[in-house]
Design a protein around this motif. Structure first.
Motif, PDB file in Angstrom:
ATOM      1  N   SER A  56      51.186  67.754   9.824  1.00  0.00           N
ATOM      2  CA  SER A  56      50.919  66.860  10.943  1.00  0.00           C
ATOM      3  C   SER A  56      50.256  65.570  10.467  1.00  0.00           C
ATOM      4  N   SER A 170      58.454  67.008  20.317  1.00  0.00           N
ATOM      5  CA  SER A 170      58.308  66.772  18.877  1.00  0.00           C
ATOM      6  C   SER A 170      58.019  65.304  18.578  1.00  0.00           C
ATOM      7  N   SER A 171      58.545  64.418  19.423  1.00  0.00           N
ATOM      8  CA  SER A 171      58.267  62.990  19.266  1.00  0.00           C
ATOM      9  C   SER A 171      58.541  62.281  20.589  1.00  0.00           C
ATOM     10  N   THR A 191      57.814  55.038  17.765  1.00  0.00           N
ATOM     11  CA  THR A 191      58.049  56.478  17.859  1.00  0.00           C
ATOM     12  C   THR A 191      56.821  57.223  17.373  1.00  0.00           C
ATOM     13  N   ASP A 193      55.202  60.668  16.355  1.00  0.00           N
ATOM     14  CA  ASP A 193      55.457  62.033  15.901  1.00  0.00           C
ATOM     15  C   ASP A 193      54.353  62.941  16.453  1.00  0.00           C
ATOM     16  N   THR A 195      54.103  66.261  15.947  1.00  0.00           N
ATOM     17  CA  THR A 195      54.007  67.512  15.186  1.00  0.00           C
ATOM     18  C   THR A 195      52.546  67.932  14.991  1.00  0.00           C
TER      19      THR A 195
END
Length: 206
Positions: A56, A170-171, A191, A193, A195
């Motif tokens: 992450s 997830s994004s 974008t 992320d 995670t």
């Protein structure tokens, strides 16, 4: 020639024996696990660890007190600030840096225009913003936020839904726009992320 044939046969016998041993070990282990499961015994074999948080971009950090010492109040943020762009009447798609503060008591964005100039507001007249979050399927969710000091904080009544959205994707792509008759400032976070956010938030709030 005969020696080569004997060597080949010996190698094949060794391979077959090895495969047989591996297969028997696997079958024995499977049957042991099945028997243990039926009787309620805890598995004797270690399970593969969930390493989502290890890849992450985020980690749990801690707020500091007046002396600069860490407190026991944690929050989630990027390991290093993320990049984005901002636009207003004076500039277009200029560079900026930003990072999250995701805590049980607050969810906010701290933004530095040009990478060094903090976006600030006033407690008496907070700046209003609209946060647009675009999902992978094209759906867009909007949230309201205010800047009372040095951060754009998601409105309390929408905070839980906003965190759930981040933790279940997830994004996402995020754009923050100032709501004003005198300004057209917008911040494109790009974008994002997500995670590891769900696991980290569960750990933070456990």
């Amino acid at each position: 020639m005969r020696q080569k044939i004997l060597s080949f046969l010996f190698i094949m016998m060794f391979v077959v024996a090895s495969l047989s041993a591996v297969s028997q070990d696997y079958i024995s282990g499977y049957l042991d696990g099945y028997t243990d499961g039926k009787s309620g015994v805890t598995a004797k074999y270690a399970q593969t660890e969930n390493r989502t948080t290890e890849t992450s971009l985020y980690k749990i950090k801690y707020f500091v007190d007046d002396f600069g010492d860490p407190t026991n109040e944690g929050y989630i943020s990027q390991i290093t600030p993320a990049e984005g762009t901002f636009s207003n009447s004076a500039t277009r798609n200029s560079d900026m840096l930003w990072y999250f503060i995701i805590a049980p008591q607050e969810t906010a964005f701290i933004i530095y225009e040009y990478g060094w100039s903090p976006v600030s507001g006033a407690s008496s007249y907070p700046t209003n913003y609209e946060i647009s979050v675009k999902l992978a399927d094209g759906a867009v969710c909007t949230y309201r936020a205010k800047n009372y000091s040095d951060r754009i904080s998601v409105n309390l009544n929408e905070e839980s839904d906003f965190i759930n959205l981040l933790c279940s994707n997830s994004s996402v792509r995020i754009v923050i726009k100032e709501i004003s008759d005198y300004s057209n400032t917008s911040y494109n976070l790009g974008t994002v992320d997500c995670t590891g956010l769900a696991e980290l938030y569960a750990e933070l709030t456990k």
